[in-house]
Structure formats: structure tokens, C-alpha cells
Design a protein around this motif. Structure first.
Motif, PDB file in Angstrom:
ATOM      1  N   PHE A 154       0.832  -1.207   0.000  1.00  0.00           N
ATOM      2  CA  PHE A 154       0.000   0.000   0.000  1.00  0.00           C
ATOM      3  C   PHE A 154       0.868   1.259   0.000  1.00  0.00           C
ATOM      4  N   ARG A 155       1.954   1.226   0.744  1.00  0.00           N
ATOM      5  CA  ARG A 155       2.847   2.387   0.788  1.00  0.00           C
ATOM      6  C   ARG A 155       3.446   2.660  -0.589  1.00  0.00           C
ATOM      7  N   ALA A 156       3.767   1.598  -1.323  1.00  0.00           N
ATOM      8  CA  ALA A 156       4.340   1.772  -2.659  1.00  0.00           C
ATOM      9  C   ALA A 156       3.319   2.404  -3.608  1.00  0.00           C
ATOM     10  N   VAL A 157       2.075   1.942  -3.546  1.00  0.00           N
ATOM     11  CA  VAL A 157       1.021   2.520  -4.383  1.00  0.00           C
ATOM     12  C   VAL A 157       0.749   3.964  -3.961  1.00  0.00           C
ATOM     13  N   ARG A 158       0.807   4.212  -2.681  1.00  0.00           N
ATOM     14  CA  ARG A 158       0.590   5.573  -2.165  1.00  0.00           C
ATOM     15  C   ARG A 158       1.599   6.549  -2.755  1.00  0.00           C
ATOM     16  N   ALA A 159       2.855   6.149  -2.814  1.00  0.00           N
ATOM     17  CA  ALA A 159       3.895   7.015  -3.364  1.00  0.00           C
ATOM     18  C   ALA A 159       3.614   7.319  -4.836  1.00  0.00           C
ATOM     19  N   ARG A 160       3.125   6.345  -5.573  1.00  0.00           N
ATOM     20  CA  ARG A 160       2.837   6.544  -6.994  1.00  0.00           C
ATOM     21  C   ARG A 160       1.619   7.445  -7.202  1.00  0.00           C
ATOM     22  N   LEU A 161       0.625   7.305  -6.327  1.00  0.00           N
ATOM     23  CA  LEU A 161      -0.546   8.174  -6.423  1.00  0.00           C
ATOM     24  C   LEU A 161      -0.198   9.611  -6.040  1.00  0.00           C
ATOM     25  N   ARG A 162       0.644   9.764  -5.027  1.00  0.00           N
ATOM     26  CA  ARG A 162       1.060  11.127  -4.656  1.00  0.00           C
ATOM     27  C   ARG A 162       1.835  11.776  -5.802  1.00  0.00           C
ATOM     28  N   ALA A 163       2.610  11.000  -6.505  1.00  0.00           N
ATOM     29  CA  ALA A 163       3.359  11.535  -7.641  1.00  0.00           C
ATOM     30  C   ALA A 163       2.411  12.086  -8.707  1.00  0.00           C
ATOM     31  N   VAL A 164       1.240  11.448  -8.876  1.00  0.00           N
ATOM     32  CA  VAL A 164       0.240  11.940  -9.822  1.00  0.00           C
ATOM     33  C   VAL A 164      -0.261  13.311  -9.384  1.00  0.00           C
ATOM     34  N   PHE A 165      -0.580  13.432  -8.094  1.00  0.00           N
ATOM     35  CA  PHE A 165      -1.061  14.712  -7.558  1.00  0.00           C
ATOM     36  C   PHE A 165       0.016  15.781  -7.642  1.00  0.00           C
ATOM     37  N   GLU A 166       1.255  15.404  -7.371  1.00  0.00           N
ATOM     38  CA  GLU A 166       2.348  16.380  -7.427  1.00  0.00           C
ATOM     39  C   GLU A 166       2.546  16.897  -8.847  1.00  0.00           C
ATOM     40  N   ALA A 167       2.467  16.001  -9.827  1.00  0.00           N
ATOM     41  CA  ALA A 167       2.618  16.421 -11.218  1.00  0.00           C
ATOM     42  C   ALA A 167       1.470  17.340 -11.628  1.00  0.00           C
ATOM     43  N   ALA A 168       0.250  16.978 -11.243  1.00  0.00           N
ATOM     44  CA  ALA A 168      -0.914  17.804 -11.574  1.00  0.00           C
ATOM     45  C   ALA A 168      -0.829  19.155 -10.890  1.00  0.00           C
ATOM     46  N   ASP A 169      -0.436  19.154  -9.629  1.00  0.00           N
ATOM     47  CA  ASP A 169      -0.328  20.403  -8.870  1.00  0.00           C
ATOM     48  C   ASP A 169       0.768  21.303  -9.443  1.00  0.00           C
ATOM     49  N   GLY A 170       1.786  20.684 -10.026  1.00  0.00           N
ATOM     50  CA  GLY A 170       2.879  21.440 -10.617  1.00  0.00           C
ATOM     51  C   GLY A 170       2.612  21.865 -12.049  1.00  0.00           C
ATOM     52  N   GLY A 171       1.446  21.532 -12.577  1.00  0.00           N
ATOM     53  CA  GLY A 171       1.084  21.943 -13.923  1.00  0.00           C
ATOM     54  C   GLY A 171       1.600  21.049 -15.031  1.00  0.00           C
ATOM     55  N   ASP A 172       2.160  19.894 -14.688  1.00  0.00           N
ATOM     56  CA  ASP A 172       2.675  18.975 -15.706  1.00  0.00           C
ATOM     57  C   ASP A 172       1.590  17.943 -16.032  1.00  0.00           C
ATOM     58  N   ASP A 173       0.674  18.315 -16.900  1.00  0.00           N
ATOM     59  CA  ASP A 173      -0.464  17.451 -17.223  1.00  0.00           C
ATOM     60  C   ASP A 173      -0.031  16.122 -17.825  1.00  0.00           C
ATOM     61  N   THR A 174       0.928  16.171 -18.736  1.00  0.00           N
ATOM     62  CA  THR A 174       1.365  14.957 -19.421  1.00  0.00           C
ATOM     63  C   THR A 174       1.964  13.952 -18.454  1.00  0.00           C
ATOM     64  N   LEU A 175       2.786  14.419 -17.537  1.00  0.00           N
ATOM     65  CA  LEU A 175       3.389  13.520 -16.563  1.00  0.00           C
ATOM     66  C   LEU A 175       2.329  12.922 -15.653  1.00  0.00           C
ATOM     67  N   ALA A 176       1.377  13.727 -15.218  1.00  0.00           N
ATOM     68  CA  ALA A 176       0.301  13.224 -14.356  1.00  0.00           C
ATOM     69  C   ALA A 176      -0.470  12.108 -15.047  1.00  0.00           C
ATOM     70  N   VAL A 177      -0.782  12.315 -16.316  1.00  0.00           N
ATOM     71  CA  VAL A 177      -1.527  11.306 -17.079  1.00  0.00           C
ATOM     72  C   VAL A 177      -0.676  10.058 -17.295  1.00  0.00           C
ATOM     73  N   ASP A 178       0.582  10.227 -17.615  1.00  0.00           N
ATOM     74  CA  ASP A 178       1.467   9.066 -17.835  1.00  0.00           C
ATOM     75  C   ASP A 178       1.594   8.227 -16.558  1.00  0.00           C
ATOM     76  N   LEU A 179       1.748   8.896 -15.430  1.00  0.00           N
ATOM     77  CA  LEU A 179       1.879   8.175 -14.157  1.00  0.00           C
ATOM     78  C   LEU A 179       0.589   7.429 -13.820  1.00  0.00           C
ATOM     79  N   LEU A 180      -0.541   8.073 -14.091  1.00  0.00           N
ATOM     80  CA  LEU A 180      -1.821   7.429 -13.799  1.00  0.00           C
ATOM     81  C   LEU A 180      -2.081   6.275 -14.762  1.00  0.00           C
ATOM     82  N   ASN A 181      -1.709   6.445 -16.013  1.00  0.00           N
ATOM     83  CA  ASN A 181      -1.874   5.359 -16.984  1.00  0.00           C
ATOM     84  C   ASN A 181      -1.068   4.120 -16.593  1.00  0.00           C
ATOM     85  N   VAL A 206      -7.065  17.920 -15.379  1.00  0.00           N
ATOM     86  CA  VAL A 206      -5.906  17.603 -14.538  1.00  0.00           C
ATOM     87  C   VAL A 206      -5.739  18.626 -13.418  1.00  0.00           C
ATOM     88  N   ASP A 207      -6.079  19.881 -13.703  1.00  0.00           N
ATOM     89  CA  ASP A 207      -5.889  20.930 -12.701  1.00  0.00           C
ATOM     90  C   ASP A 207      -6.849  20.814 -11.531  1.00  0.00           C
TER      91      ASP A 207
END
Length: 209
Positions: free
Chosen positions: A54-81, A139-140
Motif C-alpha cells: 500500500f505504501r508503494a502505491v501511495r507514493a505513486r498516487l502522490r506523484a500523480v497529484f504532485e505532477a498535476a499540482d505542478g502543472g505537468d499534465d502529461t506527466l500526471a496522465v502518464d503516471l496514472l496510466n 488535470v488541474d
């Protein structure tokens, strides 16, 4: 399909950790089971091994939020995909347990996971729910709380895309901090202005006797 319900799986998991405060609530199998909420059958599948997963998945989900919050839409989508590919789900029509006013089934879409363990099941629903939210609202609409050091994840459902904090508590705390900062600045400016006025004032001439 209840998008808010499914996407909230991701928010709940991400917010079990507060990195800036060095706090982590995901320390036991009981904590893992609590994340499933009313889904008791899925929660019962959890074992001690799921804590690490669960901790490993949590880190990956937070990375999606961090990318979206930072305005990197493509990275957020790639991480979620990548999560969607690793943890797939099957959509099914459901409604046998929900009836409308006429007593007929209230047919709706439901996500069915095929997990090898509790983590896979939870991750599949969390990722798909987040994907539905992202594609429906943008994404925003995935953000991280601006009330430092909080940085909790949230989903912005406001009509004008104005949400900046994870809760009313953080919003109030941030507003109070901003108000106090403004008052300090005003006081400092007033003090500096007073000093400048004193310095600029000509000396009183001495009267000869």
C-alpha cells in the motif's frame, strides 16, 4: 457511476502520510483495512504484507497529484496510466441492491476488480476513480494543499476551480497566517516611515544669548 466515491480511494490513501511532518498513519494491517471503509469483504483480504504494498502505491498516487499540482499534465496522465495498466478493473452494470421510487433496479456502472491481493484491488479502484475524475473535470482539479506544511491531496469540485486547501481548517489557518503576515508588514513599514521622517526633520536652530 459515483466518481467522487471511487476517486476518494486515492485521496484517502495519499493522505495517510504527511511527509513534511514526518507522519505516517499506514503502519498496520488494521490501518489498511480502515481505508476500504464500508467495503468489509475487500478489507478482510488485507494481510500484513499489504502494508508495504500500500505504501508503494501511495507514493505513486502522490506523484500523480504532485505532477498535476505542478502543472505537468502529461506527466500526471502518464503516471496514472501506468497504474491503470498494472491494476486493471472491469466495468459492470449493477443495481440489484438499489431500487428507485417504483421499486425497479436503479441501474448504474460499478467497478469490479480482480485482485491477487488487497493492494491490487484497492489500487485498481483508486486509479480508475482518479482517471474518471481527471478526464471529467481536468488535470488541474487534482491538487495539494497550499497550507504548509500540510500538502494533503484533494479533488477540486468547485464551480470556479478556486480550491487551494484540503479542508476548511487548513483554509482558515492559511488565511490567519496571511493576515498576521500583512499586519507585521504594515507595522514594519510604519516603523520605517517614522524613522525616515525623524531623520529628514531639520535640526532646531540654537538661539544665541
Amino acid at each position: 457511476m459515483e466518481l467522487a466515491y471511487y476517486s476518494d480511494y486515492a485521496v484517502r490513501l495519499v493522505n495517510t502520510e504527511e511527509p513534511a511532518r514526518n507522519k505516517d498513519a499506514l503502519t498496520s494491517v488494521d490501518a489498511v483495512r480502515e481505508l476500504f471503509g464500508a467495503n468489509g469483504q475487500a478489507a478482510r483480504r488485507a494481510t500484513d504484507a499489504d502494508v508495504t504494498r500500500f505504501r508503494a502505491v501511495r507514493a505513486r498516487l502522490r506523484a500523480v497529484f504532485e505532477a498535476a499540482d505542478g502543472g505537468d499534465d502529461t506527466l500526471a496522465v502518464d503516471l496514472l496510466n501506468s497504474l491503470l495498466m498494472e491494476f486493471p478493473v472491469s466495468p459492470q452494470i449493477s443495481g440489484h441492491d438499489i431500487r428507485d421510487s417504483d421499486g425497479k433496479p436503479d441501474w448504474h456502472m460499478h467497478l469490479t476488480d480482480h485482485p491477487s491481493n488487497a493492494t491490487a484491488g484497492y489500487a485498481a479502484i483508486a486509479a480508475m476513480g482518479l482517471a474518471f475524475h481527471l478526464t471529467s473535470y481536468g488535470v488541474d482539479r487534482l491538487g495539494l494543499c497550499e497550507a504548509a506544511p500540510c500538502r494533503n491531496a484533494y479533488l477540486d469540485t468547485s464551480t470556479n476551480r478556486s480550491r487551494r486547501y484540503c479542508s476548511d481548517r487548513c483554509a482558515t489557518r492559511a488565511n490567519v497566517a496571511a493576515y498576521r503576515a500583512r499586519k507585521r508588514l504594515e507595522t514594519e513599514r510604519a516603523t520605517e516611515t517614522g524613522r525616515s521622517a525623524d531623520t529628514a526633520q531639520p535640526a532646531t536652530p540654537r538661539t544665541e544669548r
